[in-house]
Structure formats: structure tokens, C-alpha cells
Design a protein around this motif. Sequence first.
Motif, short mmCIF file in Angstrom:
data_model
loop_
_atom_site.label_atom_id
_atom_site.label_comp_id
_atom_site.label_asym_id
_atom_site.label_seq_id
_atom_site.Cartn_x
_atom_site.Cartn_y
_atom_site.Cartn_z
N TYR A 36 0.67 -1.06 0.03
CA TYR A 36 0.17 0.10 0.03
C TYR A 36 0.91 1.34 0.17
CZ TYR A 36 -4.32 -2.76 0.73
OH TYR A 36 -5.28 -3.36 0.35
N LEU A 37 0.92 2.25 -1.07
CA LEU A 37 1.45 3.25 -0.13
C LEU A 37 0.25 4.94 -1.30
CD1 LEU A 37 2.88 1.14 -3.79
CD2 LEU A 37 4.00 2.52 -3.59
N CYS A 38 0.92 5.59 -0.58
CA CYS A 38 0.08 6.73 0.20
C CYS A 38 1.34 8.16 -1.18
CB CYS A 38 0.71 7.47 0.93
SG CYS A 38 2.21 8.18 2.09
N ALA A 39 0.05 9.04 -1.64
CA ALA A 39 0.43 9.44 -2.92
C ALA A 39 -0.17 10.69 -2.74
CB ALA A 39 0.29 9.37 -3.94
N ALA A 40 0.75 12.39 -3.49
CA ALA A 40 0.17 13.38 -3.44
C ALA A 40 0.07 14.08 -4.24
CB ALA A 40 1.25 13.83 -2.09
#
Length: 125
Positions: free
Chosen positions: A94-98
Motif C-alpha cells: 500500500y502506497l500513499c501519494a500526493a
Amino acid sequence: QVQLVESGGGLVQAGGSLRLSCAASGRAFSIYSMGWFRQAPGKEREFVAAINWNGILTVYADYVEGRFTISRDNAKNTVYLQMNSLKPEDTAVYLCAAVKDSGSLRRRVSDYFVWGQGTQVTVSS
């Protein structure tokens, strides 16, 4: 430019819960919309959820709707993903991104310009 670090992944049995965190460093976290994505081995990266700059707007992929909740705390420069009723098919990194907030929430991988390294979530049956 913001930098992102995910945490909170792990091994959980089907039906269990996990809470992922994504801590942002750098300036002006509140100008960014944030997204969570996931990538399983041999599969393309896919959208999970997104939240706008002030947390009022959220959107979810159909396959997590009703089970996952995205939220953010701008005072802590952190976005969260609460995952309940986990299934083996939720197993992935799971990756977060902006992305800079533009008034609409983004679902495409190519829309996001800053990514974390990811945290592994494994759901056993």
C-alpha cells in the motif's frame, strides 16, 4: 516538495483490521490531495481511496467501499487508511501519494507526483 513515509502494515487474518499511516514532511501539507493505492505481485498499481485538502471530500474504489476509510490530520501532516473486514485479496503493498489540490479528487496513478515507498499488508485466509 512533500516527502511521504507509510507505516502500519503487517500480517492479519481475514476479517481483521489494520490502520495505515502516511506521514508527510516538507511544507504546506494542507495544499495537497492525498491518495492511497495498492500493488499486488504481478499486478498493476490500483486506486484505493483519495481525500481532498481539508478532509471533506473522499472517494473510494468499489472493491473497498464500506470497508476502508480514508482520513487526514493536517495538524500532524498525516493521512490514514483504516481497513476493516480485510480479505486475502487485499494483500498488497500500500502506497500513499500526493497531488496539489485542484478541487476534484484523482484516481489515476499518473495524476500523482509524489509517492511513498509503501507498506506491506498481508491478509491470511
